[in-house]
Design an enzyme around this catalytic site. Structure first.
Site, PDB file in Angstrom:
ATOM      1  CD1 TRP A   1       0.014  -1.525   3.088  1.00 20.79           C
ATOM      2  CD2 TRP A   1       0.762   0.579   3.212  1.00 20.79           C
ATOM      3  NE1 TRP A   1       0.901  -1.454   4.133  1.00 20.79           N
ATOM      4  CE2 TRP A   1       1.364  -0.177   4.237  1.00 20.79           C
ATOM      5  CE3 TRP A   1       1.085   1.939   3.106  1.00 20.79           C
ATOM      6  CZ2 TRP A   1       2.272   0.377   5.149  1.00 20.79           C
ATOM      7  CZ3 TRP A   1       1.980   2.482   4.008  1.00 20.79           C
ATOM      8  CH2 TRP A   1       2.560   1.700   5.013  1.00 20.79           C
ATOM      9  CG  ASN A   2       5.086   1.128   0.585  1.00 22.85           C
ATOM     10  OD1 ASN A   2       4.637   0.357  -0.249  1.00 22.85           O
ATOM     11  ND2 ASN A   2       6.345   1.170   0.900  1.00 22.85           N
TER      12      ASN A   2
ATOM     13  CE  LYS B   1      -4.292  -9.062  -2.257  1.00 24.27           C
ATOM     14  NZ  LYS B   1      -4.367  -7.971  -1.256  1.00 24.27           N
TER      15      LYS B   1
ATOM     16  CD  GLU C   1      -6.304  -5.898   4.358  1.00 26.57           C
ATOM     17  OE1 GLU C   1      -7.339  -5.861   5.019  1.00 26.57           O
ATOM     18  OE2 GLU C   1      -5.407  -6.754   4.491  1.00 26.57           O
TER      19      GLU C   1
ATOM     20  N   GLY D   1       5.701  -7.596   3.085  1.00 21.09           N
ATOM     21  CA  GLY D   1       6.531  -7.894   4.241  1.00 21.09           C
ATOM     22  C   GLY D   1       7.235  -9.247   4.091  1.00 21.09           C
TER      23      GLY D   1
ATOM     24  CB  ALA E   1       5.593 -12.585   7.725  1.00 18.85           C
TER      25      ALA E   1
ATOM     26  CD  GLU F   1      12.144  -6.053  -5.246  1.00 21.09           C
ATOM     27  OE1 GLU F   1      12.693  -5.414  -4.335  1.00 21.09           O
ATOM     28  OE2 GLU F   1      12.765  -6.515  -6.204  1.00 21.09           O
TER      29      GLU F   1
ATOM     30  N   GLY G   1      10.865  -6.627   3.100  1.00 18.39           N
ATOM     31  CA  GLY G   1      11.149  -5.561   4.066  1.00 18.39           C
ATOM     32  C   GLY G   1      12.605  -5.138   4.113  1.00 18.39           C
TER      33      GLY G   1
ATOM     34  CB  CYS H   1      11.068  -1.434   1.238  1.00 20.14           C
ATOM     35  SG  CYS H   1      11.231  -0.708  -0.392  1.00 20.14           S
TER      36      CYS H   1
ATOM     37  N   GLY I   1      14.477 -10.320   0.302  1.00 17.01           N
ATOM     38  CA  GLY I   1      13.853 -10.895  -0.879  1.00 17.01           C
ATOM     39  C   GLY I   1      14.775 -11.448  -1.936  1.00 17.01           C
TER      40      GLY I   1
ATOM     41  CD  GLU J   1       9.982  -4.022  -8.003  1.00 17.64           C
ATOM     42  OE1 GLU J   1      10.344  -2.929  -7.529  1.00 17.64           O
ATOM     43  OE2 GLU J   1       8.857  -4.503  -7.829  1.00 17.64           O
TER      44      GLU J   1
HETATM   45  P1  NDP Z   1       2.024  -7.207   3.238  1.00 18.90           P
HETATM   46  O1  NDP Z   1       3.030  -8.279   3.249  1.00 18.90           O
HETATM   47  O2  NDP Z   1       1.061  -7.151   4.361  1.00 18.90           O
HETATM   48  O3  NDP Z   1       1.134  -7.282   1.898  1.00 18.90           O
HETATM   49  C1  NDP Z   1       1.685  -7.249   0.593  1.00 18.90           C
HETATM   50  C2  NDP Z   1       0.649  -7.810  -0.382  1.00 18.90           C
HETATM   51  O4  NDP Z   1       0.542  -9.228  -0.222  1.00 18.90           O
HETATM   52  C3  NDP Z   1      -0.748  -7.264  -0.140  1.00 18.90           C
HETATM   53  O5  NDP Z   1      -1.435  -7.171  -1.364  1.00 18.90           O
HETATM   54  C4  NDP Z   1      -1.343  -8.326   0.747  1.00 18.90           C
HETATM   55  O6  NDP Z   1      -2.733  -8.308   0.810  1.00 18.90           O
HETATM   56  C5  NDP Z   1      -0.803  -9.581   0.095  1.00 18.90           C
HETATM   57  N1  NDP Z   1      -0.796 -10.739   0.982  1.00 18.90           N
HETATM   58  C6  NDP Z   1      -0.856 -10.779   2.335  1.00 18.90           C
HETATM   59  N2  NDP Z   1      -0.804 -12.061   2.781  1.00 18.90           N
HETATM   60  C7  NDP Z   1      -0.695 -12.847   1.677  1.00 18.90           C
HETATM   61  C8  NDP Z   1      -0.579 -14.249   1.462  1.00 18.90           C
HETATM   62  N3  NDP Z   1      -0.559 -15.116   2.478  1.00 18.90           N
HETATM   63  N4  NDP Z   1      -0.465 -14.693   0.190  1.00 18.90           N
HETATM   64  C9  NDP Z   1      -0.456 -13.835  -0.852  1.00 18.90           C
HETATM   65  N5  NDP Z   1      -0.575 -12.491  -0.711  1.00 18.90           N
HETATM   66  C10 NDP Z   1      -0.688 -11.995   0.536  1.00 18.90           C
HETATM   67  O7  NDP Z   1       2.826  -5.832   3.097  1.00 18.90           O
HETATM   68  P2  NDP Z   1       2.286  -4.351   3.219  1.00 18.90           P
HETATM   69  O8  NDP Z   1       1.251  -4.090   2.187  1.00 18.90           O
HETATM   70  O9  NDP Z   1       1.956  -4.069   4.643  1.00 18.90           O
HETATM   71  O10 NDP Z   1       3.593  -3.532   2.788  1.00 18.90           O
HETATM   72  C11 NDP Z   1       4.607  -3.223   3.671  1.00 18.90           C
HETATM   73  C12 NDP Z   1       5.790  -4.159   3.497  1.00 18.90           C
HETATM   74  O11 NDP Z   1       6.223  -4.130   2.151  1.00 18.90           O
HETATM   75  C13 NDP Z   1       6.973  -3.725   4.338  1.00 18.90           C
HETATM   76  O12 NDP Z   1       7.590  -4.825   4.951  1.00 18.90           O
HETATM   77  C14 NDP Z   1       7.914  -3.105   3.307  1.00 18.90           C
HETATM   78  O13 NDP Z   1       9.252  -3.098   3.700  1.00 18.90           O
HETATM   79  C15 NDP Z   1       7.638  -3.939   2.102  1.00 18.90           C
HETATM   80  N6  NDP Z   1       8.000  -3.205   0.887  1.00 18.90           N
HETATM   81  C16 NDP Z   1       9.081  -3.637   0.150  1.00 18.90           C
HETATM   82  C17 NDP Z   1       9.505  -2.926  -0.963  1.00 18.90           C
HETATM   83  C18 NDP Z   1      10.681  -3.388  -1.780  1.00 18.90           C
HETATM   84  O14 NDP Z   1      10.919  -2.840  -2.872  1.00 18.90           O
HETATM   85  N7  NDP Z   1      11.453  -4.370  -1.343  1.00 18.90           N
HETATM   86  C19 NDP Z   1       8.832  -1.686  -1.378  1.00 18.90           C
HETATM   87  C20 NDP Z   1       7.711  -1.339  -0.544  1.00 18.90           C
HETATM   88  C21 NDP Z   1       7.331  -2.086   0.544  1.00 18.90           C
HETATM   89  P3  NDP Z   1      -3.443  -7.465   1.998  1.00 18.90           P
HETATM   90  O15 NDP Z   1      -2.686  -6.178   2.159  1.00 18.90           O
HETATM   91  O16 NDP Z   1      -4.780  -7.219   1.494  1.00 18.90           O
HETATM   92  O17 NDP Z   1      -3.324  -8.307   3.221  1.00 18.90           O
END
Ligand code: NDP
Length: 501
Positions: A156-157, A180, A183, A233, A235, A254, A256, A288, A463, A467
């Site tokens: 979402w960021n 996707k 949310e 993230g 996880a 990609e 955290g 991130c 990760g 990209e």
């Molecule tokens: P999330 O991991 O919560 O969600 C990322 C996406 O994955 C969302 O669309 C989420 O859906 C979906 N998702 C969640 N659980 C599952 C699952 N079990 N299987 C498949 N898809 C799933 O991350 P955030 O949206 O909170 O973003 C923040 C994180 O992203 C931070 O850790 C940040 O560091 C990282 N990030 C990394 C970047 C990079 O370039 N390396 C750039 C920007 C952010 P939903 O949100 O609807 O749960």
């Protein structure tokens, strides 16, 4: 202005197969303004049936998209870039409203996003295979080809930036996309899918289903999906990678970060402070690569802490829609609570609170928003929680270092390896540190600069995969080898031929 875009999204709708489609499931997601808690929109939480229908549309779209010449795909991508540019102000206002990011920041970021479409459209036309003459009268050729349906799961960021980065590489490679979005910020992805239709993309090329984590997991499991590209993230990355491993499909992750920023005593203090402020607090610390662990030469440590305090206290926190606002809220109440929990733990572990630590006092309706003061802790030790865990908010640590070796040791004391910053005027030191600090993206005397040509991706818990750049394009394709015999006669093995392999 942003309302005008929100109104283009029909109720209870997903966008796949080139049109709006009513969701089959009944669950809904409320999208809130993080600055006020006002409900901005309601989108469906897609269920297995919706995912299967969207994946089938993407598979059908692939048959058409993959058969187009790279130049024709490029033409459509450039049309989309033009549509985005023409609607940039509205898109920036919408993204600011949904994410809470300050409008000045959103406009600056948004202005560059079409460049990703244009860049990948261009390089895909220049993609060349190789050919070699090899031992014994053979010519080998290599061909790149698209993989199929690419699942793009986004955070979402930076909802549109991250989506367009992923989409540009996937589409230029000849894949179709099943997207996707998070949310917490799902609306702009739906709007973008409709702009793809308007640009003339064939049906099924760009497909968006909204939903929560369960929807994302269903997408990863969908048999039509041939690769997964996630920003999220760590996880979530592990869960997605587990499904991809089970299915033996490629996964780009990609994840955290916990970027270390080494600041040496040969950099002018004002510049080091300005750089630190930008690294720490742009996007309310929710990127991130946010600079979160400042490792500062002990010769300037106290002066740097005092200077950072002064600049952090001058950051104007408030209504994200105002151009004079520097910093908005964090995305959700849960995010704000996590920031405050980290602040409490840092205090309990003995870190020195330099500034911030609370919730800023703002007038209604912003008193209900998820605001967190820009917060700086000094004297943070590597074993403390604030040093180790991703906060994803405006809460950062400063630690003195007495040597380059100690700076490297502290920088690498983390499971992550995504972004890092090095501030020094000594070119030798800059290169020594850049080769010793473990990170996939390292800035020297700057931070957060990003370009379609500059690869981006992390190591370890940050990760897998890249990209941007040729690496991104090629890793969204598969490559095959074709071996042609040029020798006039077949070396008949069962009639005494000599060569096996
Ligand atoms: P999330 O991991 O919560 O969600 C990322 C996406 O994955 C969302 O669309 C989420 O859906 C979906 N998702 C969640 N659980 C599952 C699952 N079990 N299987 C498949 N898809 C799933 O991350 P955030 O949206 O909170 O973003 C923040 C994180 O992203 C931070 O850790 C940040 O560091 C990282 N990030 C990394 C970047 C990079 O370039 N390396 C750039 C920007 C952010 P939903 O949100 O609807 O749960």
């Amino acid at each position: 202005m942003s309302d005008s875009l929100l109104k283009t999204v029909p109720a209870n709708s997903l966008h796949y197969g080139g049109q709006w489609r009513k969701a089959r499931g009944r669950s809904k997601i409320l999208v809130r303004n993080p600055a006020t808690q006002e409900v901005l929109a309601e989108v469906p939480a897609a269920e297995e049936e919706d995912v299967a229908a969207a994946a089938a549309a993407a598979r059908e779209g692939f048959a058409v998209w993959a058969s187009l010449d790279a130049a024709e795909r490029a033409r459509l991508m450039v049309v989309l870039a033009g549509i985005m540019r023409a609607r940039m102000d509205d898109l920036a206002a919408l993204e600011s409203l949904v994410t809470g990011r300050a409008i000045r920041e959103m406009r600056a970021q948004m202005g560059r996003i079409p460049e990703w479409l244009e860049y990948f459209a261009a390089i895909a036309q220049g993609l060349e295979g190789e050919s070699n003459r090899v031992k014994g009268g053979f010519v080998t050729l290599t061909h790149y080809e698209p993989i199929g349906v690419a699942a793009l799961l986004t955070s979402w960021n930076h909802p549109i930036l991250i989506l367009v980065k992923k989409m540009s590489a996937a589409l230029a490679a000849g894949n179709t996309c099943l997207i996707k979005p998070s949310e917490l910020a799902p609306v702009s992805a739906l709007i973008l899918a409709d702009w793809c239709r308007e640009a003339g993309f064939p049906p099924g090329v760009v497909n968006v289903v909204t939903g929560e984590g369960a929807t994302g997991a269903a997408i990863c499991r969908a048999p039509d999906v041939g690769m997964v590209d996630l920003t999220g993230g760590t996880a979530t990355g592990r869960k997605v990678a587990a499904i991809a491993a089970e299915r033996l499909i490629p996964a780009m992750l990609e994840l955290g970060g916990k970027a270390p920023i080494v600041i040496w005593d040969d950099v002018p203090l004002e510049e080091a402070t300005a750089g630190a402020l930008f690294a720490a607090f742009v996007a309310s610390g929710q990127t991130c690569v946010s600079g979160t662990r400042f490792l500062v030469s002990d010769k300037i440590y106290e002066a740097f802490v005092a200077s950072l305090k002064k600049r952090a206290e001058a950051i104007r926190v408030g209504d994200p829609s105002q151009t004079e606002t520097d910093m908005g809220p964090v995305i959700s109440q849960a995010s704000a609570a996590r920031c405050h929990e980290h602040i409490a733990t840092a205090l309990a572990e003995g870190a020195r609170l330099v500034t911030g630590g609370g919730k800023p006092v703002l007038a209604a309706p912003f008193d209900s928003g998820n605001f967190v003061e820009p917060t700086v802790f000094a004297d943070v030790r590597p074993e403390m929680r604030l040093f180790q865990e991703e906060v994803f908010g405006p809460v950062v640590s400063v630690t003195p270092v007495k040597s380059e070796e100690e700076a490297v040791q502290f920088a690498n004391n983390s499971p992550f390896g995504l972004g890092a910053g090095i501030w020094t005027r000594d070119v030798g030191r800059a290169h020594r540190l850049a080769s010793a600090v473990r990170a996939g993206v390292i800035w020297i005397n700057d931070h957060h600069k990003n370009d379609p040509r500059s690869i981006w991706g992390g190591f370890q818990d940050s990760g897998l995969g890249k990209e941007n750049g040729w690496d991104a394009l090629k890793s969204r394709m598969r490559k095959r080898s074709v071996i042609v015999r040029t020798a006039p006669n077949f070396d008949d093995w069962f009639a005494g031929g000599a060569r096996y392999g």
